[in-house]
Write an enzyme that holds these catalytic residues in place. Structure first.
Site, short mmCIF file in Angstrom:
data_model
loop_
_atom_site.label_atom_id
_atom_site.label_comp_id
_atom_site.label_asym_id
_atom_site.label_seq_id
_atom_site.Cartn_x
_atom_site.Cartn_y
_atom_site.Cartn_z
N GLU A 151 54.40 10.78 -22.97
CA GLU A 151 55.97 11.20 -22.95
C GLU A 151 56.56 12.25 -22.14
O GLU A 151 57.34 12.34 -21.65
CB GLU A 151 56.48 11.07 -24.30
CG GLU A 151 56.25 9.72 -25.14
CD GLU A 151 56.66 9.84 -26.41
OE1 GLU A 151 57.60 8.91 -26.94
OE2 GLU A 151 55.93 10.44 -27.30
N THR B 201 56.62 11.88 -36.24
CA THR B 201 57.26 12.82 -37.36
C THR B 201 57.22 12.15 -38.61
O THR B 201 57.52 12.82 -39.68
CB THR B 201 58.76 13.02 -36.99
OG1 THR B 201 59.35 11.79 -36.47
CG2 THR B 201 58.87 14.12 -35.69
N ARG C 223 64.29 13.22 -33.93
CA ARG C 223 63.11 13.71 -32.87
C ARG C 223 64.31 14.43 -31.76
O ARG C 223 63.92 15.30 -31.20
CB ARG C 223 62.53 12.66 -32.15
CG ARG C 223 61.72 12.81 -30.74
CD ARG C 223 60.57 13.78 -31.07
NE ARG C 223 59.32 13.14 -31.51
CZ ARG C 223 58.29 13.43 -31.41
NH1 ARG C 223 57.85 14.81 -30.65
NH2 ARG C 223 57.00 13.11 -31.81
#
Length: 781
Positions: A726, A456, A325
């Site tokens: 987030e 992901t 990430r």
């Protein structure tokens, strides 16, 4: 207080569906203390409490262990070591490396070696101190540099490659190199890690845990106890904060409580004291970021070569996805044109680091934003202009991992924010102020956020929900998401109420339980509402389809003529309350329950090639921060912040704005005051509220303006909304950039000092000394 409760009833009995600023479903309970957390549950006289004996060494062999005094301590009922675990020893979430209790070797200070169950919390805590353990110390690896030099990694490196970055950098008119060390962050949730377990009559276990991932709790408890999954129920009603720290780190507590509950056939509670929590559980990763870049006279990047090195600790935990990430967001909102981004996962003899709000995204973005400032200073340009010219936009919209950025939100959003916040005029007045003020300098920065939304790990992008409609028209919805204060339950209520156009008070969200909705994904990656909201809507639509077919036959109308309106229905010329209609459907044997499901479409990523489309869409935002610093001491204050954030079509503007405000302050704390430190023996120094400073109300800027960017999502998300959990955290980067801007003003903005994070007053002072040294060198030459 009575007025508050009356207001709550009035508010929730009105039609407050999607798009309304409905208060949090537990708001009144939170402020009155009626919200029940695990440590608030009634304690029977059978309840046992757990504590663990911890390693005092960062890396060592255990040569002897004597627990006789522990077993004889007052109140102690049971003591276990690794050999007493009946099933799997390892409770790692993805890869191995996380034994529930250490075996022959310990790999970080604070690693649990044995565990005690006693009749009181205090008795358990006293007993574990009586152990005698002998060690043979082994050489520890404690820092990122140590790990890089020793090639000590928990997993192999990974790479994104776009074009030929070496050739592009070498051919560019300008080249630049840089490095920044970005420290981690303690989660500091208000409710610490805690679990409680009960045995049931058929040999199974019921666990209530403060966790973001009930299914993982179910799986790991079953494995540790050598039970099938259907013998374990994991339940979560609410958490007192999570921030990623309860995605994988809650599992050992649940497993330990369940193990003692199974052994003793008694209820067991395991609550970590704050200091144990800060020593034994993982944090946000430290990252060391290096880059080399080439750019033209306008400041446009032509090529970037970047290394992101994450401090993973002693095991993989979730570090594969976290460093990935960071790599995905190493370009943040900017086109590198040609790029190599390499991520390495450093193995150290420290606690295994874990998920934190934003996963690795904030660490990657710090590299990009540092680079933007450095390019601007090298060319004598306003950093905002360099940022704008490098934004993903038509013609330069391919990321280093091969995904095309299809929604170009940020160019307009940033210009709108710059206008609304008077950035240009303030920039001029601040420059003039700094020229006249020798001891106080001001700084200003506008930084963007472009954050990809989806797990992901592709298989996690799925969710289920279970909807029951009862014969009085009220509804109970169960789903796989967990509530940690972010308002997920409230939004699910609004989604279900909107589907039938009934008051939100008619919809109740049950606690999250693995026996109601199975195989759930963690509530993480900002996907809680995206996934569970769509699953809930699917359940609604299934029942609505049945009801439409029933109405068509019963009232002799077309199925589309069944309409829902403010707690009532109309079916042709027939009208009745929603409750009456549901009773009628029940009497005609229409099923009023449905299991909904959703999986995110269009996402894919090839780990071997480092290319794909890992994100369904991007959430965007930008912040303007203004600071002032004392050049003699390095002390500073954040004076004003303006935020414009993209949440698509907001499901609940009040909750979304609250998330943005909270996320920003948490991000500001990460980059300014929250300092994680270890000594040279691997012992964490920042192990309590006394030596770890989170932001307080006094740190929030006096002028704090937050607005939502008015544009619906262009992809088919739940009511065209966007995730908000987030992305706002990374808006805090604007404060760090503004501090660096103020420091740079001491050189007339010609020099960009290194400012590692957190940018404490000490580090600001050291950066000011760099500027003074630069000035002296310029004068000498």
């Amino acid at each position: 207080m009575r007025k508050l409760v009356e207001s709550e009833i009035t508010n929730r009995n009105s039609i407050n569906g999607v798009g309304s600023s409905l208060q949090h479903e537990s708001a009144i309970k939170h402020v009155t203390g009626r919200a029940q957390y695990i440590d608030d549950l009634p304690q029977s006289n059978q309840l046992l409490h757990v504590a663990t004996g911890k390693s005092s060494q960062a890396h060592a062999k255990i040569t002897a262990i004597n627990l006789d005094a522990v077993r004889k301590a007052p109140g102690v009922v049971d003591v276990i070591v690794q050999a007493d675990i009946p099933g799997h020893v390892d409770v790692g979430p993805v890869y191995g490396g996380d034994p529930l209790l250490a075996g022959d070797t310990v790999v970080f200070v604070g690693q649990p070696i044995f565990a005690v169950a006693a009749t009181s919390f205090e008795a358990a805590q006293r007993a574990v101190r009586l152990a005698n353990i002998d060690y043979q110390p082994l050489p520890p690896i404690l820092t990122i540099d140590d790990a890089l030099n020793a090639e000590s990694f928990v997993l192999p490196p990974h790479q994104h490659l776009q074009g030929d970055p070496d050739a592009a950098i070498d051919a560019a008119p300008h080249q630049i190199e840089g490095e920044i060390y970005v420290r981690g962050q303690e989660h500091f949730y208000l409710e610490g890690q805690i679990s409680q377990a009960w045995p049931n009559e058929d040999g199974g276990i019921h666990v209530i845990s403060s966790t973001q991932h009930p299914t993982e709790i179910q799986k790991l408890v079953a494995e540790v106890l050598a039970l099938p999954l259907h013998q374990v129920v994991a339940e979560v009603r609410r958490m007192g904060g999570g921030f990623g720290g309860k995605e994988s780190q809650a599992a050992p507590l649940a497993c330990m409580a369940a193990l003692f509950a199974s052994r003793q056939q008694r209820p067991v509670r395991y609550r970590m004291p704050r200091q144990d929590d800060m020593i034994q559980t993982g944090k946000r990763h430290d990252f060391k970021n290096r880059w080399r870049a080439g750019f033209n006279d306008d400041g446009r990047l032509l090529g970037v070569d970047m290394l992101l090195a994450g401090k993973c600790g002693c095991s993989p935990d979730l570090s594969e996805g976290i460093v990935d990430r960071a790599m995905f967001h190493a370009s943040n909102a900017y086109s590198f044109n040609s790029a190599r981004v390499v991520g390495v996962r450093c193995k150290t003899n420290t606690v295994s680091n874990t998920a934190f709000r934003g996963f690795g995204g904030p660490k990657g973005m710090m590299a990009a934003e540092t680079l933007m400032d450095d390019v601007a200073r090298a060319l004598g340009k306003d950093p905002l202009d360099v940022r704008l010219i490098n934004l993903y936009q038509p013609g330069q919209d391919i990321t280093p991992y091969g995904q095309q950025v299809s929604q170009h939100v940020l160019p307009d959003l940033m210009r709108k924010l710059a206008d609304d916040a008077d950035y240009r005029s303030r920039r001029q007045s601040i420059t003039e102020f700094n020229q006249q003020s020798p001891f106080v300098k001001k700084g200003l920065a506008l930084t963007p956020v472009q954050f990809g939304i989806s797990f992901t790990a592709k298989h996690l992008n799925q969710a289920g929900a279970l909807l029951h409609i009862y014969t009085d028209g009220t509804m109970l919805i169960s789903h796989g998401g967990t509530e940690m204060g972010q308002g997920l339950y409230t939004k699910i209520q609004q989604i279900v109420a909107t589907a039938f156009d009934v008051p939100v008070s008619m919809v109740k969200v049950s606690s999250t339980r693995t026996d109601k909705v199975p195989n759930t994904s963690p509530t993480a990656a900002s996907s809680g509402t995206d996934l569970n909201g769509m699953a809930a809507l699917d359940a609604c639509n299934q029942i609505k389809k049945r009801l439409a077919q029933f109405a068509a036959g019963h009232f002799n109308i077309a199925d589309y003529e069944l309409q829902y309106h403010k707690g009532s229905i109309s079916a042709g010329d027939q009208q009745m309350s929603f409750a009456e209609f549901i009773q009628l459907a029940y009497m005609n044997r229409i099923s009023l329950a449905a299991s909904g499901f959703y999986r995110t479409p269009k996402i894919h990523y090839d780990k071997k090639t480092g290319q794909g489309q890992p994100f369904f869409y991007y959430a965007n935002g930008a912040a303007v921060a203004e600071v002032c610093i004392d050049v003699l001491t390095g002390e500073y204050k954040v004076e004003r912040v303006d935020i414009l954030h993209d949440v698509g079509k907001s499901l609940n503007p009040a909750i979304d704005i609250g998330q943005i405000e909270g996320g920003f302050v948490q991000g500001m704390g990460w980059l300014t005051t929250e300092e994680l430190l270890w000594d040279d023996q691997g012992q964490i120094l920042s192990n309590s509220p006394a030596n770890y400073k989170i932001p307080t109300a006094f740190d929030v800027p006096y002028q704090f303006n937050v607005a939502l960017y008015p544009q619906d999502n262009k992809v088919d998300t739940i009511h065209l909304s966007k995730a908000v959990g987030e992305p706002p955290l990374m808006l805090g980067i604007a404060v760090w950039a503004a501090l660096r801007d103020a420091i740079s003003s001491t050189t007339d903005y010609r020099f960009s000092p290194r400012l590692d994070t957190p940018a404490t007053p000490e580090r600001v002072y050291w950066a000011l000394q760099q500027c003074a040294d630069y000035q002296h060198q310029q004068e000498a030459s």
